[in-house]
Design a protein around this motif. Structure first.
Motif, mmCIF file in Angstrom:
data_model
loop_
_atom_site.group_PDB
_atom_site.id
_atom_site.type_symbol
_atom_site.label_atom_id
_atom_site.label_comp_id
_atom_site.label_asym_id
_atom_site.label_seq_id
_atom_site.Cartn_x
_atom_site.Cartn_y
_atom_site.Cartn_z
ATOM 1 N N LEU A 99 19.477 -1.610 -0.602
ATOM 2 C CA LEU A 99 18.887 -0.272 -0.500
ATOM 3 C C LEU A 99 19.921 0.687 0.075
ATOM 4 N N GLY A 100 20.162 1.795 -0.627
ATOM 5 C CA GLY A 100 21.165 2.754 -0.173
ATOM 6 C C GLY A 100 20.582 4.002 0.445
ATOM 7 N N ALA A 101 19.485 4.512 -0.116
ATOM 8 C CA ALA A 101 18.880 5.742 0.399
ATOM 9 C C ALA A 101 17.454 5.869 -0.130
ATOM 10 N N ILE A 102 16.641 6.620 0.603
ATOM 11 C CA ILE A 102 15.283 6.939 0.159
ATOM 12 C C ILE A 102 15.127 8.452 0.229
ATOM 13 N N ASP A 103 14.770 9.050 -0.890
ATOM 14 C CA ASP A 103 14.478 10.477 -0.888
ATOM 15 C C ASP A 103 13.194 10.704 -0.083
ATOM 16 N N TYR A 104 12.138 10.029 -0.483
ATOM 17 C CA TYR A 104 10.891 10.086 0.270
ATOM 18 C C TYR A 104 10.031 8.890 -0.093
ATOM 19 N N LEU A 105 9.102 8.575 0.779
ATOM 20 C CA LEU A 105 8.059 7.593 0.518
ATOM 21 C C LEU A 105 6.803 8.148 1.171
ATOM 22 N N PHE A 106 5.913 8.729 0.354
ATOM 23 C CA PHE A 106 4.689 9.326 0.856
ATOM 24 C C PHE A 106 3.555 8.299 0.847
ATOM 25 N N ILE A 107 2.797 8.262 1.930
ATOM 26 C CA ILE A 107 1.564 7.475 1.987
ATOM 27 C C ILE A 107 0.419 8.484 1.917
ATOM 28 N N LEU A 108 -0.220 8.562 0.763
ATOM 29 C CA LEU A 108 -1.161 9.633 0.474
ATOM 30 C C LEU A 108 -2.588 9.308 0.887
ATOM 31 N N GLU A 109 -2.946 8.035 0.806
ATOM 32 C CA GLU A 109 -4.299 7.592 1.169
ATOM 33 C C GLU A 109 -4.220 6.201 1.765
ATOM 34 N N PRO A 110 -5.194 5.837 2.603
ATOM 35 C CA PRO A 110 -5.195 4.478 3.141
ATOM 36 C C PRO A 110 -5.632 3.455 2.105
ATOM 37 N N VAL A 111 -5.144 2.223 2.271
ATOM 38 C CA VAL A 111 -5.582 1.089 1.450
ATOM 39 C C VAL A 111 -6.414 0.197 2.367
ATOM 40 N N VAL B 69 -8.839 -3.034 3.751
ATOM 41 C CA VAL B 69 -8.951 -4.491 3.685
ATOM 42 C C VAL B 69 -9.943 -4.862 2.586
ATOM 43 N N GLY B 70 -9.560 -5.838 1.767
ATOM 44 C CA GLY B 70 -10.410 -6.261 0.658
ATOM 45 C C GLY B 70 -10.039 -5.626 -0.663
ATOM 46 N N GLU B 71 -9.199 -4.587 -0.620
ATOM 47 C CA GLU B 71 -8.759 -3.948 -1.854
ATOM 48 C C GLU B 71 -7.501 -4.628 -2.397
ATOM 49 N N LEU B 72 -7.174 -4.308 -3.631
ATOM 50 C CA LEU B 72 -5.932 -4.767 -4.244
ATOM 51 C C LEU B 72 -4.919 -3.626 -4.205
ATOM 52 N N PHE B 73 -3.685 -3.937 -3.826
ATOM 53 C CA PHE B 73 -2.612 -2.947 -3.816
ATOM 54 C C PHE B 73 -1.634 -3.305 -4.919
ATOM 55 N N GLU B 74 -1.540 -2.429 -5.909
ATOM 56 C CA GLU B 74 -0.660 -2.660 -7.054
ATOM 57 C C GLU B 74 0.535 -1.721 -6.995
ATOM 58 N N THR B 75 1.731 -2.246 -7.265
ATOM 59 C CA THR B 75 2.938 -1.436 -7.267
ATOM 60 C C THR B 75 3.596 -1.467 -8.643
ATOM 61 N N TYR B 76 4.209 -0.344 -9.013
ATOM 62 C CA TYR B 76 4.922 -0.228 -10.274
ATOM 63 C C TYR B 76 6.224 0.523 -10.028
ATOM 64 N N SER C 240 8.979 4.497 -7.669
ATOM 65 C CA SER C 240 7.918 3.507 -7.448
ATOM 66 C C SER C 240 6.631 4.215 -7.046
ATOM 67 N N TYR C 241 5.504 3.659 -7.486
ATOM 68 C CA TYR C 241 4.240 4.172 -6.969
ATOM 69 C C TYR C 241 3.269 3.016 -6.770
ATOM 70 N N GLY C 242 2.306 3.253 -5.885
ATOM 71 C CA GLY C 242 1.316 2.233 -5.577
ATOM 72 C C GLY C 242 -0.084 2.772 -5.735
ATOM 73 N N VAL C 243 -0.984 1.930 -6.239
ATOM 74 C CA VAL C 243 -2.387 2.305 -6.387
ATOM 75 C C VAL C 243 -3.255 1.244 -5.719
ATOM 76 N N ARG D 210 -6.758 4.321 -7.490
ATOM 77 C CA ARG D 210 -6.391 5.636 -6.979
ATOM 78 C C ARG D 210 -4.965 5.582 -6.434
ATOM 79 N N LEU D 211 -4.233 6.659 -6.613
ATOM 80 C CA LEU D 211 -2.848 6.730 -6.149
ATOM 81 C C LEU D 211 -2.815 6.761 -4.624
ATOM 82 N N VAL D 212 -1.997 5.895 -4.018
ATOM 83 C CA VAL D 212 -1.890 5.880 -2.560
ATOM 84 C C VAL D 212 -0.468 6.089 -2.060
#
Length: 329
Positions: A56-68, A70-77, A92-95, A105-107
């Motif tokens: 890993l060299g740098a991160i422009d940003y990583l926003f956490i938009l909503e909570p995930v 317990v009991g939910e599935l967290f999918e990354t792409y 990358s994004y996570g739902v 939902r986008l998180v």
């Protein structure tokens, strides 16, 4: 000769159930673990495209938009959206979704840069030329070009950051130590995997924020992150965090990680980044903290400038997501 790689073919996905051991006090996914899983997906996409090791060299940003929860599935792409001779940029994004079904939902959403390296962690030419094979992909290449210009400043100061191992001069500073064990590595033997260390970074940043406000906090974002040099199994990591800006319910924390090896008499800064955390009330919603931290004027001015940049990037998220969702599956 460069290998031509379709942006659309670099997609990497994963899915994980969220257990109580992954959660914070509110029963939602710990921000550091969310970042870990999201960046891990990005690293795998980068390795697939470059056919070898990456760091890993740098991160422009990583926003956490909503909570995930317990009991939910967290999918990354993740997709590799552009390249230079030695690096690739990844979006990358996570739902989150119910394990029983329902609309995801986008998180979270992030853009990162990975550097292709050999087994000795020396930069290498990866030979991949990322191109768009669809109209939607062309738009993502444009995002890569924008980030390429913006990250130049971060990349140029990597050597300066690596050499500066002095302690942070910021209010409400906290400090912790831990040893790099083999379990903290990923693909590169003996080298710390930065994605896994985000859990510790997030915890320390939250500690600085709670010390400053006297209130519980949750993480909203990581940004302006530069990863300057590697840390190895056996190194001692000295992590520091302190407050650099204050909003009504939010505050900014600067985090610095230094690797020390007393046996080899070596010391180098591994990473430096900003976090934004939000004060939380008894109902789990944003609320003004019990006390407002006092921050020097020069630090507060820097925070205000960065806050404007963050807001602009945050406003683009829906546009970026629309582009990604339109990619041919």
């Amino acid at each position: 000769m460069a290998r031509s790689v379709c942006l659309e073919s670099t997609r990497m996905g994963s899915v994980r159930p969220v257990y109580p051991r992954h959660a914070n006090r509110y029963g939602t996914l710990h921000g550091g673990r969310l970042a870990w899983w999201l960046l891990e997906s990005g690293a795998m996409a980068a390795m697939r495209a470059t056919r070898g090791y990456v760091v890993l060299g740098a991160i422009d940003y990583l926003f956490i938009l909503e909570p995930v929860r317990v009991g939910e599935l967290f999918e990354t792409y993740s997709w590799v959206i552009g390249s230079t001779s030695h690096t690739v940029d990844v979006l990358s994004y996570g739902v989150a979704s119910s394990a029983g079904g329902g609309s995801p939902r986008l998180v979270s959403l992030s853009i990162q840069t990975y550097v292709a390296v050999d087994e000795s962690v020396r930069s290498r030419e990866h030979g991949a030329s990322i191109r768009a094979c669809s109209f939607e992909g062309e738009a993502l290449l444009n995002i890569h070009e924008e980030w390429l210009r913006e990250r130049r400043e971060l990349v140029e100061k990597r050597h300066e950051v690596a050499r500066d191992t002095s302690r942070l001069s910021v209010p409400y500073r906290v400090e912790s130590y831990e040893i790099v064990y083999p379990e903290s590595t990923f693909s590169l033997p003996r080298v710390l995997d930065a994605t896994k260390f985000f859990y510790s970074i997030d915890s320390l940043g939250a500690l600085a924020a709670m010390k400053a406000t006297g209130s519980p906090v949750v993480t909203a974002s990581f940004d302006a992150a530069v990863f300057a040099s590697p840390a190895y199994v056996g190194d001692v990591l000295r992590a520091e965090a302190g407050v650099t800006g204050v909003g009504r319910t939010s505050l900014e924390v600067l985090v610095k990680v230094v690797a020390e090896n007393p046996i080899e008499e070596r010391e180098n800064t591994v990473a430096q980044l900003y976090m934004v955390l939000v004060s939380i009330g008894p109902d789990g919603r944003p609320a003004e903290p019990r006390r407002k931290p006092q921050v020097p004027e020069d630090l507060q001015k820097g925070f205000e400038l960065r806050r404007i940049v963050r807001q602009k990037k945050r406003e683009r998220i829906k546009e970026i997501l629309h582009l990604v969702e339109a990619l041919p599956k």
